[in-house]
Design a protein around this motif. Structure first.
Motif, PDB file in Angstrom:
ATOM      1  N   UNK A  67       0.856  -1.188   0.000  1.00 12.03           N
ATOM      2  CA  UNK A  67       0.000   0.000   0.000  1.00 12.03           C
ATOM      3  C   UNK A  67       0.887   1.232   0.000  1.00 12.03           C
ATOM      4  N   UNK A  68       0.381   2.285  -0.582  1.00 13.58           N
ATOM      5  CA  UNK A  68       1.049   3.574  -0.553  1.00 13.58           C
ATOM      6  C   UNK A  68       0.355   4.410   0.498  1.00 13.58           C
ATOM      7  N   UNK A  69       1.115   4.917   1.469  1.00 11.93           N
ATOM      8  CA  UNK A  69       0.568   5.713   2.570  1.00 11.93           C
ATOM      9  C   UNK A  69       0.910   7.176   2.377  1.00 11.93           C
ATOM     10  N   UNK A  70      -0.073   8.035   2.588  1.00  8.58           N
ATOM     11  CA  UNK A  70       0.137   9.486   2.584  1.00  8.58           C
ATOM     12  C   UNK A  70      -0.154   9.957   4.000  1.00  8.58           C
ATOM     13  N   UNK A  71       0.862  10.472   4.678  1.00  7.46           N
ATOM     14  CA  UNK A  71       0.707  10.956   6.051  1.00  7.46           C
ATOM     15  C   UNK A  71       1.149  12.409   6.126  1.00  7.46           C
ATOM     16  N   UNK A  72       0.900  13.011   7.272  1.00  8.69           N
ATOM     17  CA  UNK A  72       1.336  14.389   7.499  1.00  8.69           C
ATOM     18  C   UNK A  72       0.299  15.435   7.147  1.00  8.69           C
ATOM     19  N   UNK A  73      -0.868  15.024   6.679  1.00  2.78           N
ATOM     20  CA  UNK A  73      -1.935  15.962   6.346  1.00  2.78           C
ATOM     21  C   UNK A  73      -3.009  15.869   7.422  1.00  2.78           C
ATOM     22  N   UNK A  74      -3.276  16.952   8.113  1.00  4.17           N
ATOM     23  CA  UNK A  74      -4.267  16.954   9.189  1.00  4.17           C
ATOM     24  C   UNK A  74      -5.675  16.831   8.627  1.00  4.17           C
ATOM     25  N   UNK A  75      -6.494  16.034   9.287  1.00  3.09           N
ATOM     26  CA  UNK A  75      -7.871  15.810   8.835  1.00  3.09           C
ATOM     27  C   UNK A  75      -8.680  17.102   8.920  1.00  3.09           C
ATOM     28  N   UNK A  76      -8.427  17.921   9.960  1.00  7.52           N
ATOM     29  CA  UNK A  76      -9.181  19.164  10.116  1.00  7.52           C
ATOM     30  C   UNK A  76      -8.815  20.178   9.038  1.00  7.52           C
ATOM     31  N   UNK A  77      -7.569  20.130   8.558  1.00  4.63           N
ATOM     32  CA  UNK A  77      -7.097  21.120   7.597  1.00  4.63           C
ATOM     33  C   UNK A  77      -7.367  20.731   6.153  1.00  4.63           C
ATOM     34  N   UNK A  78      -7.851  19.518   5.907  1.00  6.07           N
ATOM     35  CA  UNK A  78      -8.064  19.022   4.548  1.00  6.07           C
ATOM     36  C   UNK A  78      -9.371  18.255   4.464  1.00  6.07           C
ATOM     37  N   UNK A  79      -9.808  18.062   3.242  1.00  8.07           N
ATOM     38  CA  UNK A  79     -10.932  17.173   2.991  1.00  8.07           C
ATOM     39  C   UNK A  79     -10.315  15.876   2.478  1.00  8.07           C
ATOM     40  N   UNK A  96      -8.439   3.988   0.903  1.00  4.54           N
ATOM     41  CA  UNK A  96      -9.298   4.355   2.023  1.00  4.54           C
ATOM     42  C   UNK A  96      -8.640   5.453   2.838  1.00  4.54           C
ATOM     43  N   UNK A  97      -9.433   6.027   3.750  1.00  5.16           N
ATOM     44  CA  UNK A  97      -8.943   7.058   4.663  1.00  5.16           C
ATOM     45  C   UNK A  97      -9.004   6.493   6.070  1.00  5.16           C
ATOM     46  N   UNK A  98      -7.894   6.596   6.796  1.00  5.21           N
ATOM     47  CA  UNK A  98      -7.854   6.220   8.203  1.00  5.21           C
ATOM     48  C   UNK A  98      -7.925   7.521   9.000  1.00  5.21           C
ATOM     49  N   UNK A  99      -9.121   7.865   9.464  1.00  3.92           N
ATOM     50  CA  UNK A  99      -9.321   9.141  10.146  1.00  3.92           C
ATOM     51  C   UNK A  99      -8.632   9.200  11.505  1.00  3.92           C
ATOM     52  N   UNK A 100      -8.473   8.062  12.155  1.00  7.06           N
ATOM     53  CA  UNK A 100      -7.811   8.059  13.461  1.00  7.06           C
ATOM     54  C   UNK A 100      -6.370   8.522  13.352  1.00  7.06           C
ATOM     55  N   UNK A 101      -5.707   8.080  12.284  1.00  5.75           N
ATOM     56  CA  UNK A 101      -4.298   8.433  12.094  1.00  5.75           C
ATOM     57  C   UNK A 101      -4.090   9.513  11.044  1.00  5.75           C
ATOM     58  N   UNK A 102      -5.168  10.016  10.457  1.00  6.79           N
ATOM     59  CA  UNK A 102      -5.101  11.010   9.378  1.00  6.79           C
ATOM     60  C   UNK A 102      -4.194  10.528   8.252  1.00  6.79           C
ATOM     61  N   UNK A 103      -4.458   9.311   7.778  1.00  6.15           N
ATOM     62  CA  UNK A 103      -3.681   8.715   6.694  1.00  6.15           C
ATOM     63  C   UNK A 103      -4.583   8.395   5.512  1.00  6.15           C
ATOM     64  N   UNK A 104      -3.989   8.463   4.341  1.00  3.57           N
ATOM     65  CA  UNK A 104      -4.653   8.014   3.123  1.00  3.57           C
ATOM     66  C   UNK A 104      -3.914   6.778   2.646  1.00  3.57           C
ATOM     67  N   UNK A 105      -4.647   5.703   2.404  1.00  3.20           N
ATOM     68  CA  UNK A 105      -4.060   4.450   1.927  1.00  3.20           C
ATOM     69  C   UNK A 105      -4.500   4.217   0.493  1.00  3.20           C
ATOM     70  N   UNK A 106      -3.536   4.002  -0.390  1.00  2.00           N
ATOM     71  CA  UNK A 106      -3.802   3.700  -1.795  1.00  2.00           C
ATOM     72  C   UNK A 106      -3.299   2.283  -2.048  1.00  2.00           C
ATOM     73  N   UNK A 107      -4.116   1.434  -2.643  1.00  5.25           N
ATOM     74  CA  UNK A 107      -3.727   0.054  -2.900  1.00  5.25           C
ATOM     75  C   UNK A 107      -2.660  -0.011  -3.979  1.00  5.25           C
ATOM     76  N   UNK A 108      -1.580  -0.703  -3.685  1.00  5.77           N
ATOM     77  CA  UNK A 108      -0.501  -0.883  -4.650  1.00  5.77           C
ATOM     78  C   UNK A 108       0.631   0.107  -4.428  1.00  5.77           C
ATOM     79  N   UNK A 109       1.691  -0.070  -5.202  1.00  6.66           N
ATOM     80  CA  UNK A 109       2.866   0.802  -5.118  1.00  6.66           C
ATOM     81  C   UNK A 109       2.731   1.909  -6.164  1.00  6.66           C
ATOM     82  N   UNK A 110       2.181   3.044  -5.741  1.00 12.48           N
ATOM     83  CA  UNK A 110       1.948   4.172  -6.648  1.00 12.48           C
ATOM     84  C   UNK A 110       2.649   5.431  -6.150  1.00 12.48           C
ATOM     85  N   UNK A 111       3.777   5.263  -5.481  1.00 17.75           N
ATOM     86  CA  UNK A 111       4.475   6.393  -4.861  1.00 17.75           C
ATOM     87  C   UNK A 111       4.770   7.532  -5.846  1.00 17.75           C
ATOM     88  N   UNK A 112       5.385   7.278  -7.004  1.00 11.95           N
ATOM     89  CA  UNK A 112       5.687   8.398  -7.921  1.00 11.95           C
ATOM     90  C   UNK A 112       4.437   9.137  -8.406  1.00 11.95           C
TER      91      UNK A 112
END
Length: 126
Positions: A67-79, A96-112
């Motif tokens: 999975x590709x994880x996007x972290x560091x974006x606050x849930x309150x500051x973003x949609x 999916x969005x993990x609201x507890x950790x304010x993470x976005x999970x994308x299936x697969x290796x899509x980092x670039x």
């Protein structure tokens, strides 16, 4: 008790903040007013993308899934759900969005592709 300037040239009847009609003629329901007030509060807490730094990394999960994880974006500051939808469209995959950790999970290796998409939206990503 009447209005402060009732009967004077400064008498301005109170208007609804949302539909700009006189309060006596306002057709907004209490739920609509509450939803609009919440939306305005959410918008006031938003930060522009230029002031945020997103961290993008890949992670191996059980079953050799990546999975590709996007972290560091606050849930309150973003949609985050809207941002997830844009990233899913860009990568052509689920997520999916993990609201507890304010993470976005994308299936697969899509980092670039995720980094490029975030940079196009104005985020500092790496």
């Amino acid at each position: 008790m009447g209005r402060l300037f009732a009967g004077t040239p400064f008498d301005i009847p109170p208007q609804c903040d949302f539909c700009d009609q006189l309060q006596s003629e306002c057709t907004c329901s209490a739920k609509e007013k509450e939803a609009r007030a919440e939306a305005e509060l959410r918008e006031s807490k938003r930060l522009p993308p230029e002031k945020q730094r997103a961290k993008v990394r890949t992670e191996k999960r059980k079953g050799k899934r990546t999975v590709t994880l996007v972290t560091g974006l606050a849930d309150e500051a973003n949609d985050l759900p809207e941002l997830l939808a844009r990233l899913q469209t860009r990568c052509g995959t689920g997520g999916s969005v993990d609201r507890k950790r304010s993470e976005i999970l994308i299936q697969g290796d899509h980092r670039p592709a995720v980094i490029e998409a975030l940079q196009e939206l104005g985020f500092e990503a790496g």
